[in-house]
Scaffold this motif. Structure first.
Motif, short mmCIF file in Angstrom:
data_model
loop_
_atom_site.label_atom_id
_atom_site.label_comp_id
_atom_site.label_asym_id
_atom_site.label_seq_id
_atom_site.Cartn_x
_atom_site.Cartn_y
_atom_site.Cartn_z
N MET A 1 1.29 -10.75 -2.08
CA MET A 1 -0.34 -10.40 -1.74
C MET A 1 -0.47 -9.04 -2.72
SD MET A 1 -3.27 -10.67 -0.77
CE MET A 1 -3.04 -11.92 0.72
N GLN A 2 -1.29 -9.19 -3.51
CA GLN A 2 -1.72 -7.74 -4.19
C GLN A 2 -1.93 -6.76 -3.56
OE1 GLN A 2 -4.67 -8.38 -7.45
NE2 GLN A 2 -5.05 -6.32 -7.42
N ILE A 3 -1.57 -5.64 -3.94
CA ILE A 3 -1.82 -4.17 -3.03
C ILE A 3 -2.81 -3.48 -4.13
CG2 ILE A 3 -1.04 -2.16 -2.39
CD1 ILE A 3 1.62 -4.00 -1.84
N ASP A 4 -4.02 -2.86 -3.61
CA ASP A 4 -4.71 -2.27 -4.37
C ASP A 4 -4.84 -0.81 -3.95
OD1 ASP A 4 -5.54 -4.55 -5.46
OD2 ASP A 4 -7.60 -4.83 -4.32
N ALA A 5 -4.30 -0.29 -2.90
CA ALA A 5 -3.92 1.08 -2.41
C ALA A 5 -2.91 1.42 -1.59
CB ALA A 5 -5.49 1.51 -1.97
N VAL A 6 -2.11 2.23 -1.74
CA VAL A 6 -1.02 2.77 -0.86
C VAL A 6 -1.46 4.06 -0.11
CG1 VAL A 6 1.27 3.53 -0.90
CG2 VAL A 6 0.59 1.90 -2.61
N ASN A 100 2.00 5.26 -12.29
CA ASN A 100 1.43 4.02 -12.61
C ASN A 100 0.17 3.71 -12.10
OD1 ASN A 100 4.40 3.83 -13.09
ND2 ASN A 100 5.00 2.48 -11.34
N GLY A 101 -0.65 4.51 -12.08
CA GLY A 101 -1.90 3.87 -11.87
C GLY A 101 -2.42 3.29 -10.58
N VAL A 102 -1.56 3.49 -9.53
CA VAL A 102 -1.66 2.97 -8.31
C VAL A 102 -2.45 3.93 -7.42
CG1 VAL A 102 -0.78 2.17 -6.21
CG2 VAL A 102 0.45 1.81 -8.31
N ALA A 103 -3.66 3.47 -6.75
CA ALA A 103 -4.63 4.27 -6.05
C ALA A 103 -3.79 4.87 -4.98
CB ALA A 103 -5.72 3.34 -5.73
N THR A 104 -3.77 6.01 -4.51
CA THR A 104 -3.03 6.59 -3.33
C THR A 104 -4.06 7.07 -2.51
OG1 THR A 104 -2.45 8.50 -4.36
CG2 THR A 104 -0.92 6.68 -4.52
N ASP A 153 -15.30 2.85 3.59
CA ASP A 153 -15.44 3.83 2.50
C ASP A 153 -14.94 3.28 1.25
OD1 ASP A 153 -16.22 6.73 2.13
OD2 ASP A 153 -14.11 6.51 1.25
N CYS A 154 -13.68 2.66 1.30
CA CYS A 154 -13.00 2.36 0.03
C CYS A 154 -13.40 0.96 -0.42
CB CYS A 154 -11.50 2.47 0.18
SG CYS A 154 -10.65 1.19 1.20
N HIS A 155 -13.78 0.06 0.47
CA HIS A 155 -14.13 -1.17 -0.02
C HIS A 155 -13.22 -2.13 -0.41
CE1 HIS A 155 -18.48 -0.01 0.54
NE2 HIS A 155 -18.40 1.20 -0.23
N ILE A 156 -12.06 -1.86 0.03
CA ILE A 156 -10.81 -2.72 -0.52
C ILE A 156 -10.47 -3.61 0.73
CG2 ILE A 156 -8.31 -2.63 -1.01
CD1 ILE A 156 -8.56 -0.03 -2.27
N LEU A 161 -4.13 -3.40 1.40
CA LEU A 161 -3.89 -2.06 1.62
C LEU A 161 -2.39 -2.21 2.13
CD1 LEU A 161 -7.07 -0.89 3.73
CD2 LEU A 161 -6.54 -0.31 1.34
N LEU A 162 -1.63 -0.95 1.74
CA LEU A 162 -0.20 -0.78 2.26
C LEU A 162 -0.24 0.55 2.70
CD1 LEU A 162 2.83 -1.66 2.33
CD2 LEU A 162 2.98 -0.97 0.22
N PHE A 163 0.05 0.62 4.07
CA PHE A 163 0.33 1.85 4.89
C PHE A 163 1.52 2.12 5.36
CE2 PHE A 163 -0.84 3.42 9.37
CZ PHE A 163 -1.12 4.79 8.93
N THR A 164 1.90 3.28 5.23
CA THR A 164 3.20 3.92 5.92
C THR A 164 2.82 4.79 6.84
OG1 THR A 164 5.38 4.56 5.66
CG2 THR A 164 3.91 5.69 4.14
N ASP A 165 3.42 4.99 8.09
CA ASP A 165 3.44 5.94 9.06
C ASP A 165 4.52 5.80 9.84
OD1 ASP A 165 2.28 7.18 11.81
OD2 ASP A 165 0.45 7.25 10.67
#
Length: 206
Positions: A1-6, A100-104, A153-156, A161-165
């Motif tokens: 699956m494509q990831i648009d923001a980390v 790398n141009g990845v949205a963070t 807010d981000c419209h993704i 979305l890939l989230f780390t916590d």
């Protein structure tokens, strides 16, 4: 699956946050255990993270427990000494993604004043494309509302979305919304996940 923001949590992902360790060094383990058993300091901090007053909130708690007043006030007066050090490998990963141009994004339980204070010491906190800070949002993880607010807010799409916590309950709440997730147990595991997704090369993740 494509990831648009980390999406990065901050405390214990990019920046160590161990109040108990700080208090052990300042007042000794025995006194710290007594203090934390008698006063819910983490609930006090949650109120700050929800947008409550930093100094006044902590000082009010201290005044309500005069036998621990001086120790509780340290939560305000020495806050930067608790929020330390930076987790350097995680910071490198954040910067490698950006190169790398990845949205963070940042999604963190953080007070208004404490975040402003942290920014004076940790320049990487200003390097995100978007920052979702609980004190400004009026809600903390793992309340589903904070995740919904980020999505709106981000419209993704959630699955992009890939989230780390570092907290399993925060991860579970994000996963329930369809986010891709990674439970942070150290920067090397997070680096391995970013390599596995193709967002970073092994060399970039070092």
């Amino acid at each position: 699956m494509q990831i648009d923001a980390v999406i990065f949590d901050i405390g214990n992902v990019l920046l160590e946050w161990h109040p108990e360790r700080f208090y052990d060094a300042e007042i000794g383990e025995a006194r710290r255990k007594a203090l934390f058993a008698e006063v819910d300091l983490h609930a006090m901090n949650d109120r700050v993270d929800m947008g409550g007053p930093f100094r006044d909130g902590i000082y009010a708690t201290a005044d309500a427990h005069p036998e621990h007043r001086d120790a509780i006030r340290l939560w305000h007066d020495r806050w930067l000494d608790m929020a330390t050090p930076a987790i350097d490998h995680s910071v490198r990963l954040l910067r490698a993604l950006r190169r790398n141009g990845v949205a963070t994004f940042a999604l963190s339980n953080f007070g208004i004043d404490t975040f402003a204070l942290a920014e004076t010491t940790y320049d990487f906190l200003g390097e995100f494309d978007r920052r979702y800070i609980s004190g400004h949002m009026g809600v903390i993880k793992p309340d589903p509302q904070i995740y919904a607010m980020l999505e709106e807010d981000c419209h993704i799409a959630p699955e992009r979305l890939l989230f780390t916590d570092d907290r399993a309950d925060n991860i579970a709440a994000a996963a329930a919304r369809g986010w891709q997730t990674h439970l942070f147990e150290g920067p090397q595991g997070w680096a391995d996940r970013l390599v596995a997704t193709g967002l970073l090369s092994r060399e970039q993740a070092a």
